[in-house]
Motif scaffolding. Structure first.
Motif, short mmCIF file in Angstrom:
data_model
loop_
_atom_site.label_atom_id
_atom_site.label_comp_id
_atom_site.label_asym_id
_atom_site.label_seq_id
_atom_site.Cartn_x
_atom_site.Cartn_y
_atom_site.Cartn_z
N HIS A 347 11.57 0.74 -2.44
CA HIS A 347 12.50 1.04 -1.35
C HIS A 347 12.84 2.53 -1.39
O HIS A 347 13.44 3.02 -2.34
N GLU A 348 12.44 3.25 -0.34
CA GLU A 348 12.68 4.69 -0.27
C GLU A 348 13.98 4.99 0.45
O GLU A 348 14.57 4.12 1.10
N ALA A 349 14.41 6.21 0.31
CA ALA A 349 15.72 6.61 0.81
C ALA A 349 15.84 6.51 2.32
O ALA A 349 16.92 6.29 2.85
N ASN A 350 14.75 6.69 3.06
CA ASN A 350 14.79 6.69 4.52
C ASN A 350 14.54 5.29 5.10
O ASN A 350 13.97 5.17 6.20
N ASN A 351 14.92 4.26 4.35
CA ASN A 351 14.74 2.87 4.75
C ASN A 351 13.27 2.49 4.92
O ASN A 351 12.93 1.56 5.66
N ARG A 352 12.41 3.25 4.26
CA ARG A 352 10.98 2.96 4.33
C ARG A 352 10.59 2.16 3.08
O ARG A 352 10.95 2.50 1.96
N THR A 353 9.88 1.09 3.30
CA THR A 353 9.47 0.20 2.22
C THR A 353 7.96 0.28 2.06
O THR A 353 7.22 0.11 3.04
N THR A 354 7.50 0.52 0.82
CA THR A 354 6.08 0.68 0.57
C THR A 354 5.66 -0.09 -0.68
O THR A 354 6.51 -0.50 -1.48
N VAL A 355 4.34 -0.27 -0.80
CA VAL A 355 3.76 -0.82 -2.02
C VAL A 355 2.49 -0.02 -2.33
O VAL A 355 1.85 0.55 -1.43
N PHE A 356 2.11 0.07 -3.62
CA PHE A 356 0.85 0.66 -4.02
C PHE A 356 -0.21 -0.45 -4.07
O PHE A 356 -0.04 -1.46 -4.76
N VAL A 357 -1.30 -0.20 -3.33
CA VAL A 357 -2.41 -1.15 -3.27
C VAL A 357 -3.63 -0.51 -3.90
O VAL A 357 -3.95 0.66 -3.62
N VAL A 358 -4.31 -1.25 -4.77
CA VAL A 358 -5.56 -0.78 -5.35
C VAL A 358 -6.70 -1.26 -4.45
O VAL A 358 -6.93 -2.47 -4.32
N ASN A 359 -7.41 -0.29 -3.79
CA ASN A 359 -8.47 -0.68 -2.86
C ASN A 359 -9.77 -0.99 -3.61
O ASN A 359 -9.82 -0.97 -4.85
N GLY A 360 -10.82 -1.25 -2.84
CA GLY A 360 -12.10 -1.60 -3.42
C GLY A 360 -12.74 -0.49 -4.23
O GLY A 360 -13.60 -0.75 -5.09
N ASN A 361 -12.35 0.75 -4.00
CA ASN A 361 -12.89 1.90 -4.74
C ASN A 361 -12.07 2.21 -5.99
O ASN A 361 -12.33 3.22 -6.66
N GLY A 362 -11.09 1.40 -6.28
CA GLY A 362 -10.26 1.66 -7.44
C GLY A 362 -9.27 2.78 -7.23
O GLY A 362 -8.82 3.39 -8.20
N GLU A 363 -8.93 3.06 -6.00
CA GLU A 363 -7.97 4.12 -5.67
C GLU A 363 -6.68 3.49 -5.15
O GLU A 363 -6.66 2.40 -4.59
N LEU A 364 -5.60 4.26 -5.35
CA LEU A 364 -4.29 3.80 -4.90
C LEU A 364 -4.07 4.15 -3.43
O LEU A 364 -4.40 5.24 -2.98
N GLU A 365 -3.49 3.20 -2.70
CA GLU A 365 -3.06 3.43 -1.32
C GLU A 365 -1.57 3.13 -1.24
O GLU A 365 -1.12 2.07 -1.68
N ASP A 366 -0.83 4.05 -0.67
CA ASP A 366 0.60 3.88 -0.49
C ASP A 366 0.83 3.29 0.90
O ASP A 366 0.81 4.02 1.90
N ARG A 367 1.03 1.98 0.97
CA ARG A 367 1.11 1.32 2.27
C ARG A 367 2.55 0.96 2.63
O ARG A 367 3.28 0.35 1.83
N PRO A 368 2.95 1.32 3.85
CA PRO A 368 4.25 0.85 4.32
C PRO A 368 4.15 -0.62 4.71
O PRO A 368 3.15 -1.07 5.26
N VAL A 369 5.19 -1.37 4.39
CA VAL A 369 5.20 -2.80 4.70
C VAL A 369 6.53 -3.18 5.35
O VAL A 369 7.53 -2.48 5.20
#
Length: 422
Positions: A347-369
């Protein structure tokens, strides 16, 4: 190893930090056979090992746990309706009785004498009715004979004038009318005798009803939890407030219990009659099914809670009054919801909610949900993720989008919600 901070009740941010730290601890122990400090070498680049959990579809329930004491569905003090001495006492502490079962018998000499007098009055009334009936039968026979004589004499007088004297006809007519009046008087006397008999029977019924109260019976099935009287005790009638009447026993219904719980104002809109409730009794280490049966439909100003009652059947008599119990009320339910552990949500300060997703390449994606309902352990994802995505549940403080990571499935810790006591 540094000590973890103490988490205060209701402190959501600290709880997430604690759970994330625990997840990292599990990850560190799992990777102790690999590289040191959770870092491995891959093609000359450092790849951080992170703990992940899959996004799954499942039924998600949101509930609240409230605590109170179990009380009998009904509990009363049983009083005597008429004053008398206890002649027989059939119950004691812990005696189970059925509805209508005799618990005690009182001795009431005054009513016994009154019943004998009433029965004597009824016998006199029956004799009076018999006499009146016999008199009426005699009067009717006399009237029949006199009326027939007058009718014949009057017929001859009208058919052949001069044969029968007018005086004889008038005398016969007078006797006929007197007999008819005597029949009417006999009928009235019979009705009066019948009325006296009915009054005597009504009085006997009244006194018999009062005397029947000498047998004190159980108004419902239950168990005797208190006994106040002994053999020979004078029981005062408990129908007036002028005397300090002593009850015979206290009776509790023990096959059905009430759990009275205060529902906080913010959850009132979710409460409906008929909702199933899981009632856990810690002292018995057992759970019982219950249902919301009634609530007050108003919120108290002093506590901001709504009086709610859950009926808990007790067919095996395991529950006893006064036991501490916890009621888990279901508030919302989502079937086939897309669910992530709460450790994965940022939970970020600007009411933005995100999660870290590990994609098929083994890299992190910061996705808003976008989230829906949440429980202490899981949260519903309305948009931003797909089933099967791997989300990071370990420490995210040193991670950034696009970073190469090595994902390892870990078991997330479960948090049990604290109950609210009444």
């Amino acid at each position: 190893m540094s000590r973890l901070p103490v988490v205060g009740e209701g402190d959501e941010m600290h709880r997430e930090i604690l759970l994330a730290a625990c997840a990292m601890l599990v990850l560190g122990l799992a990777s102790c056979n690999g590289s040191r400090n959770g870092v491995v070498q891959a093609d000359g680049q450092q790849t951080v090992r992170v703990g992940v959990a899959p996004v799954v579809r499942k039924a998600l329930d949101r509930h609240i746990t409230l605590s109170s004491e179990l009380v009998p569905f009904q509990e009363i003090d049983v009083y005597a309706k008429e004053s008398g001495y206890v002649r027989k006492l059939n119950v004691d502490y812990g005696t189970r009785v059925k509805a209508g079962q005799v618990m005690a018998v009182l001795e009431i000499p005054e009513l016994e004498a009154q019943l004998d007098e009433d029965k004597a009055q009824i016998k006199n009334g029956l004799d009076g009715v018999d006499r009146a009936q016999h008199d009426l039968t005699r009067y009717q026979a006399q009237y029949k004979a006199l009326h027939l004589a007058y009718t014949r004499l009057n017929a001859v007088f009208e058919a052949k004038p001069g044969i029968v004297a007018q005086q004889d006809v008038d005398n016969a007519q007078g006797q006929d009318l007197a007999a008819a009046a005597q029949v009417d008087a006999g009928r009235a006397a019979l009705q009066a005798a019948q009325s006296h008999l009915a009054a005597a029977k009504a009085k006997l019924t009244h006194d018999q009803t009062l005397y029947d109260y000498s047998r004190i019976t159980a108004p419902f099935s239950g168990v005797v939890t208190q006994r106040y009287a002994n053999l020979g005790t004078l029981m005062q009638a408990g129908t007036g407030s002028s005397t300090q009447a002593l009850p015979l026993v206290r009776l509790s219904e023990d096959d059905l219990f009430r759990l009275v719980i205060p529902v906080p104002e913010s959850y009132v809109r979710y409460i409906r009659v008929g909702d199933p409730v899981t009632v856990n009794v810690p002292s018995l280490d057992h759970s019982f099914p219950g249902r919301v049966t009634r609530f007050s439909v108003d919120v108290r100003e002093d506590t901001r809670t709504m009086h709610t009652e859950v009926d808990v059947p007790n067919p095996q008599r395991l529950l006893i009054p006064g036991l501490y119990a916890e009621a888990m009320l279901a508030l919302e339910r989502r079937e086939n919801a897309l669910v992530v552990p709460v450790q994965a949500v940022n939970h970020e300060a600007n009411n933005r909610t995100t999660v870290f997703v590990v994609n098929g390449n083994g890299e992190l994606e910061d996705r808003p949900v976008q989230l829906g309902i949440a429980t202490p352990n899981e949260a519903e994802v309305i948009s931003g993720l797909n089933e099967g995505d791997r989300v990071v549940v370990s420490d995210r403080s040193a991670l950034k989008s696009g970073q190469k990571v090595q994902a390892q499935l870990v078991q997330t810790m479960q948090y049990h919600e604290e109950s609210t006591q009444q």
